[in-house]
Design a protein around this motif. Structure first.
Motif, PDB file in Angstrom:
ATOM      1  N   UNK A 170       8.070  26.278  69.471  1.00 43.08           N
ATOM      2  CA  UNK A 170       8.899  26.387  70.666  1.00 43.08           C
ATOM      3  C   UNK A 170       8.034  26.486  71.921  1.00 43.08           C
ATOM      4  N   UNK A 171       6.978  27.300  71.827  1.00 41.11           N
ATOM      5  CA  UNK A 171       6.068  27.452  72.968  1.00 41.11           C
ATOM      6  C   UNK A 171       5.334  26.145  73.251  1.00 41.11           C
ATOM      7  N   UNK A 172       4.938  25.430  72.199  1.00 42.12           N
ATOM      8  CA  UNK A 172       4.259  24.142  72.375  1.00 42.12           C
ATOM      9  C   UNK A 172       5.158  23.153  73.104  1.00 42.12           C
ATOM     10  N   UNK A 173       6.400  23.063  72.676  1.00 41.32           N
ATOM     11  CA  UNK A 173       7.327  22.127  73.291  1.00 41.32           C
ATOM     12  C   UNK A 173       7.624  22.487  74.744  1.00 41.32           C
ATOM     13  N   UNK A 174       7.617  23.783  75.036  1.00 39.83           N
ATOM     14  CA  UNK A 174       7.850  24.215  76.407  1.00 39.83           C
ATOM     15  C   UNK A 174       6.739  23.706  77.325  1.00 39.83           C
ATOM     16  N   UNK A 175       5.480  23.813  76.875  1.00 36.92           N
ATOM     17  CA  UNK A 175       4.356  23.323  77.671  1.00 36.92           C
ATOM     18  C   UNK A 175       4.444  21.809  77.840  1.00 36.92           C
ATOM     19  N   UNK A 176       4.777  21.110  76.756  1.00 43.83           N
ATOM     20  CA  UNK A 176       4.907  19.657  76.827  1.00 43.83           C
ATOM     21  C   UNK A 176       5.979  19.269  77.844  1.00 43.83           C
ATOM     22  N   UNK A 177       7.100  19.979  77.839  1.00 42.96           N
ATOM     23  CA  UNK A 177       8.175  19.682  78.792  1.00 42.96           C
ATOM     24  C   UNK A 177       7.727  19.927  80.225  1.00 42.96           C
ATOM     25  N   UNK A 178       7.029  21.043  80.450  1.00 39.84           N
ATOM     26  CA  UNK A 178       6.601  21.379  81.808  1.00 39.84           C
ATOM     27  C   UNK A 178       5.645  20.321  82.357  1.00 39.84           C
ATOM     28  N   UNK A 179       4.685  19.897  81.540  1.00 35.35           N
ATOM     29  CA  UNK A 179       3.733  18.876  81.982  1.00 35.35           C
ATOM     30  C   UNK A 179       4.452  17.551  82.190  1.00 35.35           C
ATOM     31  N   UNK A 180       5.299  17.196  81.239  1.00 39.56           N
ATOM     32  CA  UNK A 180       5.992  15.923  81.300  1.00 39.56           C
ATOM     33  C   UNK A 180       6.902  15.822  82.527  1.00 39.56           C
ATOM     34  N   UNK A 181       7.717  16.843  82.742  1.00 45.72           N
ATOM     35  CA  UNK A 181       8.675  16.794  83.846  1.00 45.72           C
ATOM     36  C   UNK A 181       7.974  16.724  85.202  1.00 45.72           C
TER      37      UNK A 181
END
Length: 506
Positions: free
Chosen positions: A166-177
């Motif tokens: 969950x934490x990994x996906x959160x970072x990916x979303x933040x960078x991506x967005x």
């Protein structure tokens, strides 16, 4: 009538009530009808979609001054309009009913009491997740000026490296967005050694404070080379190239490389990036003069390699690739580290508008007393406005997406145009020092849109660019700066060639 001036200096949000906002983003509403013409300066520009709940017809649900985080409103994507159409009759308006989707009995329907315009949609981008509202000020009717568009978020890489899924996906979303819109962000991570960062800036300051004669000793030109193979540039004085306009630099590539008799390093292409004995890979300053310079620079370079590995994995995850997909392109990279120094009041601008020709760039600005930090660095928002990178602390680094990452992602991640200026409001005599790491793949890596990202080309209205090897890619984009005679505009145009143009055929 909406004023047709003053729009080029700001980012703009368009207020749209639900459900019409959703109709635009799902592609079923291709004309937005209004009682006023969209200012011509906003045609062809990405406008933020500011969604508000369905409310009273003809009445804005927002105050004229909006504070950050206002409840009940949100940013949901961007929209671009290509033209204004003034409806001459009700019949013409009715014929477009399936395009504007305004009911015949709506208060927004055609009227003879005033003009009715149709704004034709040319491009939409729905974000994966909505974003909170920034500070806004109403400029005209439903058009708002964004007052905090210069916000560059801080992303903690720790969640990706040490966290759960969950934490990994959160970072990916933040960078991506962030990078889907503006390719600038700050990163924080416990593995960033602030002591090493301070030490690297300290040895850089000491180096640049030396007499010119001493600095020239650590330049490529000072070496009695025995082969035609590569040696890093080392020191370069201000005004010696277009790239060093009003600033001096010291640079190196793969500084800890020691000769390896493998074809990758010794073949003709390898010799463009790696030294053959007895020539050095880097023209280091004398250890008697600067005893800790080499160790500090190499330590900083290693830290950038570690950070880059994490960023490459994050971008790979964002693009739906295997975890090590981008690492395979950079296993024997040719990344360079540049130390730049300039003084306010000495000369004008430093670097023209450009997007870096690399995967991404990692920067650390000197914030010690007597320095200007990042106040000279500006980036361009999607609306075309220029914003100064906000000041940051020494425990974070600044990252900006490069043209190679934009190419890999099919235009999804933006190699945001930026420039280094000489603001008039800075007092003379201040130091601007920055340590810049350009992440560049293996010289034989094939650079093209990744298969997982081909759909982005169509969505972004982009062309599929021909594949290029890194060594050819870099040489082609840098060639203009060394042409005789120098054509400055052509050189920068060639350098920026891979920033994919919008509106191209897919």
């Amino acid at each position: 009538m909406a004023p047709d001036f003053g729009w080029n200096t700001c980012e703009v949000a368009l207020e749209l009530q639900a459900p019409y906002s959703q109709y635009i983003l799902d592609g079923t509403k291709t004309i937005e009808t209004r009682r006023y013409k969209l200012p011509s300066a906003l045609l062809g520009r990405d406008l933020l979609l500011l969604e508000t709940p369905e409310g009273i017809t003809g009445v804005s649900g927002l105050p004229d001054e909006i504070e950050e985080g206002l409840q009940g409103a949100r940013l949901i994507g961007t929209v671009r309009f290509e033209s204004n159409l003034e409806y001459a009759s009700k019949d013409q308006w009715v014929n477009d009913a399936n395009k504007h989707r305004v009911p015949l009995d709506s208060a927004y329907a055609f009227t003879t009491k005033g003009s009715v315009f149709g704004w034709t949609v040319s491009h939409i981008h729905r974000w994966d997740r909505s974003k909170p509202v920034p500070r806004l000020r109403r400029r005209y009717r439903s058009l708002f000026e964004v007052l905090t568009s210069s916000i560059v978020p801080v992303v903690d890489l720790g969640g990706f490296v040490e966290g759960d899924e969950q934490a990994r996906q959160q970072v990916v979303r933040e960078v991506s967005e962030q990078c889907e819109r503006i390719g600038f962000l700050f990163i924080r991570w416990k593995n960033l050694d602030t002591k090493l960062i301070r030490q690297a800036h300290s040895v850089a300051r000491t180096f640049f404070e030396q007499a010119m004669q001493e600095k020239q000793k650590s330049s490529k030109s000072s070496i009695d080379k025995k082969t035609s193979s590569f040696t890093s540039t080392g020191y370069r004085a201000a005004q010696t190239t277009e790239n060093n306009r009003n600033r001096e630099s010291w640079s190196c590539s793969v500084p800890e490389y020691e000769f390896m008799p493998e074809e990758y390093y010794t073949c003709s292409d390898g010799q463009k990036h790696f030294a053959l004995p007895p020539d050095p890979q880097v023209p280091w300053p004398s250890p008697e003069t600067l005893p800790t310079f080499r160790s500090s620079v190499c330590g900083y370079y290693r830290m950038m390699e570690e950070v880059s590995s994490v960023l490459l994995r994050i971008f790979a995850a964002a693009m739906g690739c295997e975890d090590d997909a981008l690492l395979r392109y950079t296993s024997r990279h040719i990344s360079s580290l540049n130390l730049f120094s300039s003084t306010t009041g000495q000369g004008g601008g430093i670097a023209q508008v450009h997007g870096d020709a690399d995967c991404f760039t990692i920067l650390s600005h000197d914030h010690s007393p007597g320095s200007v930090g990042c106040q000279c660095l500006e980036f361009q928002t999607p609306s075309g406005a220029w914003e100064t990178v906000p000041r940051y602390n020494e425990d974070v680094l600044l990252v900006n997406v490069g043209q190679i990452m934009e190419r890999w992602s099919g235009g999804r991640f933006k190699a945001t145009m930026h420039r280094v200026t000489a603001p008039d409001d800075l007092r003379p005599g201040l130091r601007r020092q920055v340590i810049t790491y350009f992440n560049i793949p293996n010289y034989d890596a094939i650079l093209e849109c990744l298969p997982e990202c081909r759909a982005n080309l169509f969505r972004e209205g982009r062309k599929l660019l021909p594949a290029e090897r890194t060594t050819d890619y870099v040489a082609k984009r840098m060639a203009g700066f060394y042409a005789k005679p120098l054509d400055v505009e052509k050189a920068w145009s060639t350098y920026n060639a891979d920033i994919l143009p919008t509106g191209a055929d897919s």
